[in-house]
Design an enzyme around this catalytic site. Structure first.
Site, short mmCIF file in Angstrom:
data_model
loop_
_atom_site.label_atom_id
_atom_site.label_comp_id
_atom_site.label_asym_id
_atom_site.label_seq_id
_atom_site.Cartn_x
_atom_site.Cartn_y
_atom_site.Cartn_z
CD GLU A 137 41.41 50.74 47.21
OE1 GLU A 137 42.01 51.35 46.30
OE2 GLU A 137 40.19 50.83 47.40
CB THR A 176 39.23 53.92 45.68
OG1 THR A 176 40.58 53.46 45.46
CG2 THR A 176 38.91 53.96 47.15
CB SER A 234 48.50 51.58 37.91
OG SER A 234 47.47 52.54 37.89
CB SER A 235 43.54 49.07 39.98
OG SER A 235 42.17 48.97 39.74
CG ASN A 236 44.26 54.85 38.46
OD1 ASN A 236 44.42 55.68 37.57
ND2 ASN A 236 45.19 54.58 39.38
#
Ligand code: SF4
Length: 336
Positions: A137, A176, A234-236
């Site tokens: 991203e 985000t 996965s960052s989140n």
């Protein structure tokens, strides 16, 4: 844990958890493209950061590639799909130059950040992007701007070293999927250094990231362990592991599939917190709870913070193709 009577275990299951509207949309785009155009459909990068999802789509005929160079030049009448994380402007331009037919599955909330960054630039501001170097991203958002007009900031400590063309003309946006609290620290450091800092016109951290972190904060105090279903890239999901630990879980860890769980190390659990990152399918959450039921007398308490109703429609090209429950059963289960 071989006794006939299973020890009691309360699972505090966060709600909301798992798929967000952007991930749902991106997966639907691949599923519908396969349905409408037939296999193979090429997807540049993992459509979302989850191996279970990627493997499931691969079995249905999606071919995941790193770059457009990896797609046969004669692949013209079926689409090439860009992932939910967004792409630098050079990628669609390159696809056009190669005469590829492409569908852009970038989450609308990532596109919104792109627009906010471009707006800062248009108004003559140097753009600071708060995010993690190397995340797709971040690469996509940096790639909306001339490299001279944007600088990546990862930590509050980096703020003092920043060199910008004009200290009185700066705007920022963020990735985000960051930690809400860590990002606030970076923004505070920026505000302390740059008096004229302009925030984006609306919050860049998305609703799904914020909601999942809030639910984990609610559920974490008093838990013996907190499991986050999700992938290490996965960052989140990784942020949820940190949030759980920081807000009172005795331990927290990421898990991708039930088979990774080492139950001999989980013997003394009484209260287990559980959530899932935005790219983790509910079918895996169910699989993990079922695995706990084999070892414990499980009671599930839902830790609900907010109801989500967001839904991002797929692009016009695919709207006429019906999406049936059975098309998504490989992720949502047969009864969804
Ligand atoms: S986590 Fe947020 S930005 Fe990312 S796909 Fe989901 S809704 Fe979009």
């Amino acid at each position: 844990m071989n006794s006939l009577v299973k020890p009691p275990l309360t699972i505090r299951l966060c709600e909301p958890r798992g798929f967000c509207a952007g991930v749902d949309r991106a997966i639907q785009i691949v599923v519908l493209a396969l349905k409408k155009y037939g296999a193979p459909v090429y997807v540049r990068h993992e459509i979302v950061h989850n191996k279970f999802v990627v493997d499931g789509l691969r079995e249905r005929g999606a071919v995941f590639v790193k770059e457009l160079d990896d797609i046969p030049t004669n692949h013209k009448d079926r689409p090439v799909i860009f992932s939910a994380h967004g792409v630098p402007q050079s990628v669609p331009a390159d696809a056009q130059a190669r005469n590829f037919f492409y569908l852009d599955a970038t989450c609308p909330l990532v596109s919104k950040v792109h627009k906010q960054a471009m707006r800062h630039q248009r108004l003559g501001r140097h753009v600071l992007l708060i995010g993690h170097a190397g995340h797709p991203e971040v690469i996509g958002t940096l790639g909306q701007l001339d490299p001279n007009d944007v600088t990546l900031v990862e930590t509050p400590e980096q703020v003092a070293q920043l060199s910008v063309p004009d200290e009185n003309n700066i705007g920022y946006v963020t990735q985000t999927t960051l930690s809400v609290d860590d990002t606030a620290d970076v923004v505070a450091a920026l505000e302390a250094r740059f008096e004229q800092l302009t925030a984006p016109s609306s919050e860049s951290i998305c609703y799904a990231t914020t909601n999942r972190q809030e639910a984990v904060k609610l559920a974490a105090p008093g838990t013996d362990m907190f499991l986050i279903v999700g992938a290490p890239n996965s960052s989140n999901s990784m942020r949820l592991v940190e949030v759980a630990k920081r807000h009172g879980a005795k331990g927290s860890m990421l898990v991708q599939r039930a088979k990774e769980l080492e139950f001999d190390k989980l013997e003394n659990l009484k209260i287990l917190g559980m959530s899932a990152g935005a790219s983790a399918p509910e079918i895996v959450v169910d699989e993990i709870i079922d695995a706990f039921r084999l070892h414990f007398d499980v009671k599930v308490d839902v830790a609900l913070t907010v109801e989500e109703n967001e839904n991002f429609p797929v692009m016009r090209d695919l709207r006429e193709t019906p999406l049936l429950a059975e098309d998504m059963a490989f992720l949502n289960g047969p009864d969804a």
